[in-house]
Write a protein that holds these residues in place. Structure first.
Motif, mmCIF file in Angstrom:
data_model
loop_
_atom_site.group_PDB
_atom_site.id
_atom_site.type_symbol
_atom_site.label_atom_id
_atom_site.label_comp_id
_atom_site.label_asym_id
_atom_site.label_seq_id
_atom_site.Cartn_x
_atom_site.Cartn_y
_atom_site.Cartn_z
ATOM 1 N N GLU A 1 -3.807 -1.422 -1.670
ATOM 2 C CA GLU A 1 -4.480 -2.339 -0.755
ATOM 3 C C GLU A 1 -5.005 -3.568 -1.504
ATOM 4 O O GLU A 1 -4.895 -4.706 -1.021
ATOM 5 C CB GLU A 1 -5.628 -1.614 -0.051
ATOM 6 C CG GLU A 1 -5.146 -0.600 0.983
ATOM 7 C CD GLU A 1 -6.260 0.276 1.539
ATOM 8 O OE1 GLU A 1 -6.026 0.943 2.564
ATOM 9 O OE2 GLU A 1 -7.359 0.297 0.938
ATOM 10 N N GLU B 1 1.012 4.373 -2.747
ATOM 11 C CA GLU B 1 0.645 5.692 -2.233
ATOM 12 C C GLU B 1 1.817 6.666 -2.320
ATOM 13 O O GLU B 1 1.629 7.874 -2.539
ATOM 14 C CB GLU B 1 0.190 5.535 -0.784
ATOM 15 C CG GLU B 1 -0.359 6.785 -0.146
ATOM 16 C CD GLU B 1 -0.831 6.546 1.276
ATOM 17 O OE1 GLU B 1 -1.332 7.508 1.890
ATOM 18 O OE2 GLU B 1 -0.707 5.413 1.784
ATOM 19 N N ARG C 1 0.842 -1.212 0.000
ATOM 20 C CA ARG C 1 0.000 0.000 0.000
ATOM 21 C C ARG C 1 0.871 1.254 0.000
ATOM 22 O O ARG C 1 0.638 2.185 -0.782
ATOM 23 C CB ARG C 1 -0.891 -0.014 1.240
ATOM 24 C CG ARG C 1 -1.833 1.177 1.361
ATOM 25 C CD ARG C 1 -2.389 1.255 2.770
ATOM 26 N NE ARG C 1 -1.370 1.686 3.720
ATOM 27 C CZ ARG C 1 -1.429 1.477 5.038
ATOM 28 N NH1 ARG C 1 -2.426 0.793 5.560
ATOM 29 N NH2 ARG C 1 -0.471 1.928 5.829
ATOM 30 N N ARG D 1 -3.580 4.523 -3.043
ATOM 31 C CA ARG D 1 -3.572 3.778 -1.780
ATOM 32 C C ARG D 1 -4.523 2.586 -1.863
ATOM 33 O O ARG D 1 -4.171 1.464 -1.473
ATOM 34 C CB ARG D 1 -3.979 4.713 -0.634
ATOM 35 C CG ARG D 1 -4.067 4.037 0.736
ATOM 36 C CD ARG D 1 -4.686 4.994 1.749
ATOM 37 N NE ARG D 1 -4.907 4.339 3.036
ATOM 38 C CZ ARG D 1 -4.060 4.377 4.055
ATOM 39 N NH1 ARG D 1 -2.921 5.028 3.943
ATOM 40 N NH2 ARG D 1 -4.341 3.759 5.188
#
Length: 304
Positions: free
Chosen positions: A221, A200, A196, A217
């Motif tokens: 995930e 990001e 993640r 992000r």
């Protein structure tokens, strides 16, 4: 997709070479300013830990997420190297007798076997610390506000509420298997948090709007969940020669996995769904996101 895959694999390989060259430079024998000395055995163990192979997927995701949004390529490479130091520290510590007690990593002796346990602990400690040094250093040409955001995000991803906490939950799972929600939480922390962060980070490096940061992000995930699910499938279907490490250990230790709870057919379908969700998150970027889309497929389809 085949042409994109060729491009993806070429870029993954080229990025790995660039990251390894930078890590080799960062772990040279020469001391940095304000360092007193670099003990030879400890430096050798750190060098061995980070330069013993691997796909360098996490730094690749940093570099490509930054490229998608027009971020500085050199800064992204350094942030990727910092992330790889955190990842490799976690492998060194996970392999210790007190943790997963592994003798092989990427087909080679683990650090505590190659050196000794005390050196392995210190090598992991030093790699974790060095990661934040690399981001904060003046050679990483980003605004101080961006560096602070990256340090905070990486610390949150790596620590108590992220990867280290996930490892604690994983160890506890040997004594009491978690339910499905517990397994997903464990995996999101132990494996997913750094992936993640990798995605990001590109939005932070490029100083993109909050929506881009939220979207990347969420993409991170999703592919983090896919990565762990693919890992669980490989743990049951692959062998030591292919994986470069012991397989079947989760089942042998009685750890609960999503496959054990829901079955292989469900796991394979869920893996495909994670990839579809990841693609949907990238859809607003159009063809510019083709490399990251290919990365999602690579994570799901990999054989090691």
């Amino acid at each position: 997709m085949d042409a994109n895959r060729d491009t993806f694999e070429t870029r993954l390989k080229n990025n790995a070479h660039e990251i390894e060259a930078l890590l080799d430079l960062l772990l040279s024998p020469s001391s940095l300013s304000d360092e007193i000395a670099r003990p030879e055995t400890l430096r050798d163990a750190m060098h061995y830990a980070v330069l013993n192979g691997g796909k360098r997927l996490r730094p690749f995701l940093v570099v490509e997420s930054a490229a998608l949004l027009g971020g500085d390529a050199e800064a992204a490479l350094r942030v990727g190297a910092a992330l790889e130091c955190v990842h490799c520290y976690s492998l060194v510590h996970d392999d210790l007798p007190a943790m997963d007690d592994d003798d092989l990593r990427r087909g080679k002796p683990t650090v505590h076997i190659k050196f000794d346990e005390a050196t392995a602990i210190l090598a992991g400690d030093s790699l974790l610390t060095y990661a934040f040094d690399i981001i904060a250093a003046p050679e990483t040409t980003l605004p101080d506000t961006s560096k602070a955001s990256l340090v905070l995000a990486l610390a949150r991803a790596a620590g108590l509420g992220g990867m280290a906490g996930g490892q604690a939950l994983d160890l506890a799972a040997e004594n009491q298997a978690p339910d499905e929600a517990g397994i997903i939480r464990l995996q999101a922390m132990k494996t997913g948090a750094l992936i993640r962060f990798a995605c990001e980070a590109g939005a932070v490096i490029s100083a993109s709007p909050p929506e881009d940061r939220r979207r990347l992000r969420a993409f991170g995930e999703k592919i983090g969940l896919a990565f762990q699910l693919a890992d669980d499938i490989l743990d049951l279907t692959s062998d030591i020669a292919t994986m470069g490490k012991a397989t079947g250990k989760d089942a042998a230790r009685g750890k609960g996995t999503l496959i054990a709870l829901r079955g292989m057919e469900w796991a394979e379908a869920q893996l495909r769904e994670h990839v579809r969700d990841a693609e949907a998150l990238l859809a607003p970027y159009g063809p510019r996101a083709s490399i990251l889309t290919a990365a999602a497929h690579f994570i799901a389809d990999r054989k090691s």
